[in-house]
Motif scaffolding. Structure first.
Motif: not given
Length: 657
Positions: A70-72, A150-151, A163-169, A265-267
């Motif tokens: 599992l990566l993401a 979550y990563y 990475f993913v923004g706050i609106n799941d995009n 960097f930590n996504p």
């Protein structure tokens, strides 16, 4: 009197009937408007009053490594929502919420004074904070669960995953490029209400599973990714490099096995880093490769019949004057040498002369042939096609400069793909990072297959170039990549960096690179390491990048169970005999081992090389675990002990000191 009364009654009746007729007519007209003209609008109003659609965010698909690691993924996280119209004693409540959520009091007050029934106060809070707010027992405050990306491995593969923004995009990397596939489709549950507003019917129950996003499996080997990032990070820090990247590819398929970037960097907390940390340098950044370009140009010249491995070129003792410029060799002055030595010792002066002999048009042809002037289309975000001038705008010495890696700017992804073509026998493979796409039910929607773009060079030219690159590691500029058990072919490179303002090269800033493949004759791994602006240790690729390749290869070959061939051991067995070490070549020991092995008894393998040990245990090869390289110093089963069925045999090796 009677007559007057009758007349009056008739008038009254007429008036009443007239009024009834008029009123009835108005009712009919109104009914017509309601039933026909205003019907669509009224139906919409009724629909709003009696039906409600509850929208939900579908579960975003997971991202996995090639072997299912599992990566993401997405997890539910608490958020605080409020209904301002329900909250009383707003100032008091605002003070409490401000302290618990660490939000300015003025902002909380403004939120609580909104004329809305729903608004977010804070979208992400810890479960501890959520519990405290829930314990307040204030009407109009809700704890809402929402999916958050979550990563689990933190910064591992961050530049590829994004990475993913706050609106799941998705906002970067794989998350952005494959957002539609991962996100799924938003669906709704339709609820019908009665006159009291109570739910009486739900349509669409059970739709949630169907809306989940699809899962993506990458070609990344998680173990290789870990060790690549570890050693790249270690060496880049030691060299004080501004940035660095590394790529490992399966040269026979084009599958990307590892792709690392420094600094990391930590996504999970991407907003804490500057945007330059998010960039996948291996894919997006163009750089002048320096001498790692030589194998590709020299191969083209050999393929065209312009030169042979034995062709002699004058090194001009490290300085060659041509058309007003001077081409230098750094650190060493060369006299006459053949093409094998040109690659082995990385002679710029000789490469320049080969480039001039090849000519502009053919050299440009070979750049395109190796894939340097087009996007690799590996399925990664931000792939660049590289930078070079049209051949019509090259100067008279353009082919000279291009031959030793100046002028054209390429990407790491392009270079590892071209290197893989030399490794696999001359075939340019289409690189790829997506292994397969699987829907939530487990059905495979897409699966990648290796694809040959074209054959670049024939087998004869390929064998000759492999040998030249073998010389680089054996006794040339790439000796820091030597391995005991395996033969490595490679090439060093030190590229100059141009000042974007003046267009001139910096005097003391370079890119240090090293590319290699292993094993030499039948490669299973190809790797490229590039460091940008190393300020300590050295700026030569052979000094700061080759050690990364060496350390990764040592471990990767064991991880992938890639064993060396017989010839790799002849010299090592000789060294062991000179040092009076017990060796598998000893005929007495070999005869004893063969007799013992037949009856399933563990032989004494101390001092053996990996190959010798495996030969003695050939029937148990599936149960053998190998650690390290060099010569055996530990075996978990004592000599003379019976080997049980399916018993794991652990063998540890280390180099001679």
């Amino acid at each position: 009197m009677n007559k007057i009364w009758k007349t009056t009654m008739k008038v009254r009746i007429l008036i009443v009937f007239s009024l009834i007729f008029i009123f009835g007519g108005l009712l009919l007209i109104k009914a017509f408007y309601l039933q026909v003209i205003d019907a669509p609008q009224l139906r919409k109003m009724a629909d709003v009053q009696f039906h409600t659609k509850i929208y939900f965010t579908p579960k975003r698909g997971n991202i996995y490594s090639a072997n299912g690691g599992l990566l993401a993924t997405s997890i539910n996280e608490d958020g605080i929502a409020i209904d301002p119209l329900m909250i009383k004693h707003k100032y008091k409540v605002s003070k409490e919420l401000s302290q618990l959520l660490n939000i300015k009091l003025e902002k909380v007050i403004s939120k609580l004074n909104l004329n809305l029934q729903f608004t977010w106060l804070k979208k992400k809070v810890s479960s501890k904070t959520a519990d405290k707010i829930e314990n307040l027992g204030i009407d109009g405050i809700s704890i809402v669960k929402q999916p958050v990306r979550y990563y689990p491995d933190g910064d591992i593969l961050a530049h590829v995953l994004g990475f993913v923004g706050i609106n799941d995009n998705g906002l970067s990397g794989i998350e952005y490029k494959y957002n539609k596939i991962l996100k799924g489709n938003e669906k709704a549950l339709q609820i019908m209400h009665d006159g009291l507003g109570q739910d009486i019917f739900i349509r669409g129950f059970g739709l949630e599973k169907e809306t989940h996003g699809d899962n993506i499996y990458l070609t990344i080997n998680k173990k290789l990714q870990y060790i690549t990032e570890h050693y790249l990070d270690k060496e880049a820090k030691a060299a004080d490099s501004r940035g660095a990247f590394a790529i490992i590819m399966n040269p026979n398929t084009g599958a990307i096995l590892a792709m690392a970037d420094y600094p990391a960097f930590n996504p999970n907390y991407y907003w804490k880093y500057k945007p330059r940390y998010w960039r996948n340098r291996a894919v997006t950044d163009d750089f002048e490769p320096g001498s790692t370009m030589k194998p590709f140009i020299i191969s083209g010249a050999m393929q065209d019949g312009v030169i042979k491995p034995t062709t002699i070129v004058n090194g001009h003792h490290g300085a060659y004057y041509i058309d007003g410029i001077t081409v230098h060799d750094v650190g060493t002055s060369f006299g006459h040498m053949n093409i094998n030595q040109l690659i082995e010792y990385s002679c710029n002066v000789c490469a320049c002369q080969v480039g001039m002999k090849l000519g502009k048009e053919r050299l440009y042809y070979w750049l395109k042939r190796w894939g340097f002037l087009s996007k690799p289309h590996a399925g990664l975000l931000g792939e660049s096609s590289g930078i070079d001038r049209p051949v019509s705008k090259w100067s008279h010495v353009g082919s000279c400069e291009e031959a030793f890696g100046q002028g054209a700017a390429i990407t790491g992804l392009q270079e590892i793909t071209a290197l893989s073509a030399i490794a696999n026998g001359g075939f340019l493979m289409k690189p790829y990072i997506i292994k397969k796409i699987v829907n939530p039910y487990g059905k495979v929607l897409f699966i990648s297959k290796p694809k040959v773009i074209r054959r670049v060079i024939n087998s004869k030219t390929d064998r000759e170039m492999k040998y030249m690159m073998r010389l680089v590691v054996k006794g040339g500029t790439g000796q820091y990549c030597k391995l005991i058990d395996y033969k490595v072919s490679g090439k060093t490179g030190t590229g100059q960096i141009a000042d974007p303002k003046t267009g001139k090269y910096y005097k003391n800033l370079y890119t240090a690179s090293f590319m290699a493949f292993v094993p030499y004759k039948h490669p299973k791994l190809a790797m490229l390491v590039v460091q940008e602006k190393p300020l300590k240790i050295s700026y030569y690729g052979g000094a700061v990048s080759a050690p990364v390749v060496r350390e990764v290869f040592k471990r990767a070959l064991n991880i992938l169970n890639i064993f060396p061939g017989n010839k790799a051991y002849k010299k090592q067995v000789h060294i062991m005999s000179l040092n009076n070490l017990p060796i598998a070549a000893n005929s007495v020991k070999n005869n004893i081992n063969k007799k013992i092995h037949k009856i399933g008894i563990m032989p004494n393998l101390h001092g053996d090389t990996i190959l010798s040990a495996i030969k003695d245990l050939v029937e148990y090869d599936k149960n053998i675990t190998i650690k390290g390289t060099g010569f055996l110093y530990y075996q978990n089963i004592k000599p003379g002990t019976k080997i049980k069925k399916n018993q794991v045999i652990l063998l540890k090796f280390k180099p001679l000191l």
